[in-house]
Design a protein around this motif. Structure first.
Motif, short mmCIF file in Angstrom:
data_model
loop_
_atom_site.label_atom_id
_atom_site.label_comp_id
_atom_site.label_asym_id
_atom_site.label_seq_id
_atom_site.Cartn_x
_atom_site.Cartn_y
_atom_site.Cartn_z
N ASP A 119 0.86 -1.22 0.27
CA ASP A 119 -0.12 0.09 -0.05
C ASP A 119 0.81 1.29 -0.21
N ALA A 120 2.12 1.36 0.66
CA ALA A 120 2.92 2.44 0.51
C ALA A 120 3.52 2.61 -0.94
N GLN A 121 3.75 1.54 -1.54
CA GLN A 121 3.98 1.56 -2.92
C GLN A 121 3.07 2.05 -3.54
N GLY A 122 1.72 1.58 -3.69
CA GLY A 122 0.63 2.24 -4.31
C GLY A 122 0.20 3.57 -3.97
N PHE A 123 0.67 3.99 -2.93
CA PHE A 123 0.42 5.35 -2.59
C PHE A 123 1.47 6.37 -3.25
N LEU A 124 2.54 5.98 -3.55
CA LEU A 124 3.54 6.72 -4.20
C LEU A 124 3.29 6.60 -5.62
N THR A 125 2.66 5.41 -6.11
CA THR A 125 2.16 5.34 -7.69
C THR A 125 0.87 6.46 -7.91
N TYR A 126 0.01 6.56 -6.82
CA TYR A 126 -0.98 7.42 -6.75
C TYR A 126 -0.53 8.81 -6.82
N LEU A 127 0.42 9.16 -6.09
CA LEU A 127 1.09 10.46 -6.09
C LEU A 127 1.39 10.92 -7.39
N LYS A 184 -7.30 3.81 2.24
CA LYS A 184 -8.13 4.34 1.10
C LYS A 184 -9.05 5.55 1.48
N GLN A 185 -9.59 5.20 2.54
CA GLN A 185 -10.75 6.10 3.05
C GLN A 185 -9.97 7.42 3.48
N MET A 186 -8.85 7.14 4.01
CA MET A 186 -8.30 8.37 4.63
C MET A 186 -7.46 9.25 3.78
N ILE A 187 -7.46 8.73 2.22
CA ILE A 187 -6.89 9.59 1.10
C ILE A 187 -8.07 10.18 0.28
N SER A 188 -9.11 9.31 0.27
CA SER A 188 -10.26 9.77 -0.69
C SER A 188 -11.33 10.59 -0.01
N PHE A 189 -11.45 10.71 1.30
CA PHE A 189 -12.61 11.43 2.01
C PHE A 189 -12.42 12.76 1.48
N MET A 207 -6.73 14.98 -6.34
CA MET A 207 -5.78 16.06 -6.21
C MET A 207 -5.80 16.90 -4.73
N ILE A 208 -6.76 16.80 -4.16
CA ILE A 208 -7.05 17.74 -3.03
C ILE A 208 -6.17 17.00 -1.96
N PRO A 209 -6.38 15.63 -1.75
CA PRO A 209 -5.19 15.04 -0.32
C PRO A 209 -3.87 15.13 -1.02
N MET A 210 -3.56 15.08 -2.30
CA MET A 210 -2.15 15.19 -2.88
C MET A 210 -1.64 16.58 -2.47
N ILE A 211 -2.51 17.80 -2.63
CA ILE A 211 -1.99 19.17 -2.29
C ILE A 211 -1.71 19.01 -0.99
N GLU A 212 -2.58 18.53 -0.32
CA GLU A 212 -2.46 18.63 1.32
C GLU A 212 -0.94 17.71 1.73
N LEU A 213 -0.89 16.67 1.38
CA LEU A 213 0.17 15.91 1.69
C LEU A 213 1.66 16.42 1.09
N LEU A 214 1.59 17.10 -0.02
CA LEU A 214 2.74 17.53 -0.68
C LEU A 214 3.10 18.99 -0.12
N TYR A 215 1.99 19.70 0.12
CA TYR A 215 2.30 21.14 0.32
C TYR A 215 2.06 21.68 1.94
N GLY A 216 1.30 20.62 2.59
CA GLY A 216 0.95 21.12 3.76
C GLY A 216 -0.29 21.57 4.28
#
Length: 515
Positions: A119-127, A184-189, A207-216
């Motif tokens: 799942d950690a690898q899958g998260f990086l692919t998603y990002l 999955k829920q922690m990222i998609s909600f 992209m919303i969780p991506m912005i949150e996780l990459l930019y704070g």
């Protein structure tokens, strides 16, 4: 002679538009029905506790700062910010201690690997995949208007649109890369940040969780209302005028051209009108000329899809909540999918997921000494969808569910006995206080058929000198996005008035980034 612009409403986009136009040399006046600025970026004050009324999470701080930098100001003098780490905690029923989501990528990876290396690898692919699509959206869709059909329906733009791969939903897109249901829920909600379910929201909105996780995630000292008060201050410094407790009755339109507004039993002339009232409400109540409405007839407005609404509890507590680690906390139901379906089916939710925000952890002045205030938000159906009524019984129903769930959550066990002050906002309040159509907190739902060129645009299609800004217009909801909407709307107005070069020069401040 300076040309005059009337702005309707002191919501975030209204204030930002007014600042941009005043800075560009226009004489700007704002008419606002409430007593202070901010729209839903208002504040609740009761018994010595202060709460942000609506928005509470600061993402993409560059966009908050830009409007001050445009006017040659240091944003830190107006909206001092502090980065939050960990960004938030997530609680599930079978994990009372919760998961901490860190802004530190090393710590974040440790949390992810705690689920599984796959799942950690899958998260990086998603990002990686969503970042590619984010760049396309940012460069070709989010930051530009669609004045005419050919602005979208041309080979280049449509080719860029295909890169967005918008047909899949957010939940399915995340599920391709991450198998653990909780992760999955922690990222998609986070699609709920703009009022749409991850079960049917376009996958692009992950992209919303991506912005949150990459930019704070950030905190503004004094809470979000500081942003509204600071924009008001800057607007006054630039020479602008605001008329509070002066609701606009309607836009004056002559021969499909806006010439001013009727407010406070007075007709006020203007060269241009910028409307920050919620677009569906404005088209139904403020734009009365049938020709000026164009396709947005009352019938069409009623048929459009609306975002979810919110039930918000503002609780003053008799102590500090030191046992709760973070400012932002998300509490998930046992069956999130059923919860989400219920919201958009109009059900009264039996097991709601909700969000708890404790701003006084970051700024002790928001509560009496030695105490905290809890802001608790429950996503619920908008008024047109709900199969129930908002009365004291419904309020008590949701209050009881929230309190009982929190009593089982680490740090909140004694919540019921700690409450010394209590107030609420329901969908009815959002409709009456802020003219949010159907009480939908985030405006029109950002479905595929209500996004980009298919969403209401800044420039009125059938009425000259009339412009719209805010969450129901392109590019959409969320504070950073409505700040972009203000930029687009003012560029459109200046373009019509002064031409392309002036529009760009008057509205530009930063290079690169999000602007």
């Amino acid at each position: 002679m300076e040309k005059k612009v009337i702005v309707i409403g002191t919501g975030v986009a209204g204030l930002a538009s007014a600042i941009r136009l005043q800075h560009a040399g226009y004489q700007v006046e704002i008419y606002e029905k409430e007593t202070m600025p901010g729209g839903k970026m208002y504040k609740i004050e009761k018994d010595g506790y202060q709460f942000d009324l609506g928005p509470s999470i600061v993402m993409m701080p560059e966009l908050y700062q830009e409007v001050f930098e445009l006017a040659g100001r240091d944003p830190n003098d107006y909206i001092p910010m502090e980065k939050i780490d960990p960004m938030y905690s997530v609680f599930f029923n079978n994990n009372e201690d919760g998961y901490e989501i860190s802004a530190d990528f090393i710590q974040l990876m440790k949390t992810l690997e705690g689920f599984s290396y796959e799942d950690a690898q899958g998260f990086l692919t998603y990002l990686q995949k969503i970042y590619e699509r984010f760049l396309v959206a940012k460069n070709h869709f989010i930051q530009r208007p669609f004045r005419k059909a050919t602005d979208f329906y041309n080979p280049y733009t449509m080719w860029q649109g295909l890169k967005l791969k918008t047909l899949g939903n957010a939940d399915r897109f995340i599920g391709k890369h991450i198998t653990n249901e909780h992760l999955k829920q922690m990222i998609s909600f986070q699609t709920l940040y703009i009022g749409i379910s991850p079960l049917n929201g376009p996958s692009l909105y992950t992209m919303i969780p991506m912005i949150e996780l990459l930019y704070g995630v950030w905190f503004i000292k004094g809470g979000m209302h500081t942003m509204a008060k600071s924009m008001e201050q800057l607007f006054f410094e630039l020479g602008g005028k605001i008329y509070y407790e002066t609701p606009v009755d309607h836009v004056i339109i002559e021969n499909q051209k806006a010439t001013g507004v009727k407010a406070g039993n007075e007709e006020i002339e203007a060269d241009y009108v910028m409307c920050n009232a919620d677009f569906p409400y404005a088209m139904k109540h403020l734009v009365r000329d049938p020709k000026a409405k164009g396709k947005y007839t009352d019938k069409k407005i009623d048929k459009m899809k609306y975002s979810c609404s919110c039930f918000i509890m503002y609780l003053g507590m008799n102590r500090k909540y030191d046992g709760v680690k973070n400012v932002h906390n998300f509490i998930f139901s046992d069956d999130l999918e059923d919860n989400l379906k219920g919201i958009f089916n109009g059900d009264r939710i039996a097991d709601p997921s909700f969000y708890v925000y404790i701003g006084s952890k970051m700024d002790a002045s928001l509560a009496p000494e030695g105490k905290d205030g809890l802001y608790i938000l429950v996503p619920v159906s908008d008024l047109s969808t709900a199969n129930y009524f908002w009365d004291e019984e419904t309020i008590d129903y949701y209050r009881t569910l929230v309190i009982e769930r929190l009593k089982k959550t680490a740090g909140f066990e004694n919540i019921e006995n700690d409450i010394v002050s209590e107030t609420y906002m329901t969908p009815l309040d959002f409709a009456s206080k802020f003219n949010a159509y159907n009480g939908a907190c985030f405006g029109l739902r950002p479905t595929l058929t209500q996004s980009n060129h298919l969403r209401p645009q800044s420039k009125a299609k059938k009425c000259e000198n009339l412009y719209f800004t805010g969450s129901s217009t392109h590019p959409g909801a969320g504070v950073p996005i409505v700040l972009m909407s203000a930029k687009i709307a003012t560029e459109e107005l200046i373009l019509d008035d002064q031409g392309e070069k002036k529009a760009h020069v008057s509205n530009s401040s930063l290079q690169g980034g999000y602007v």
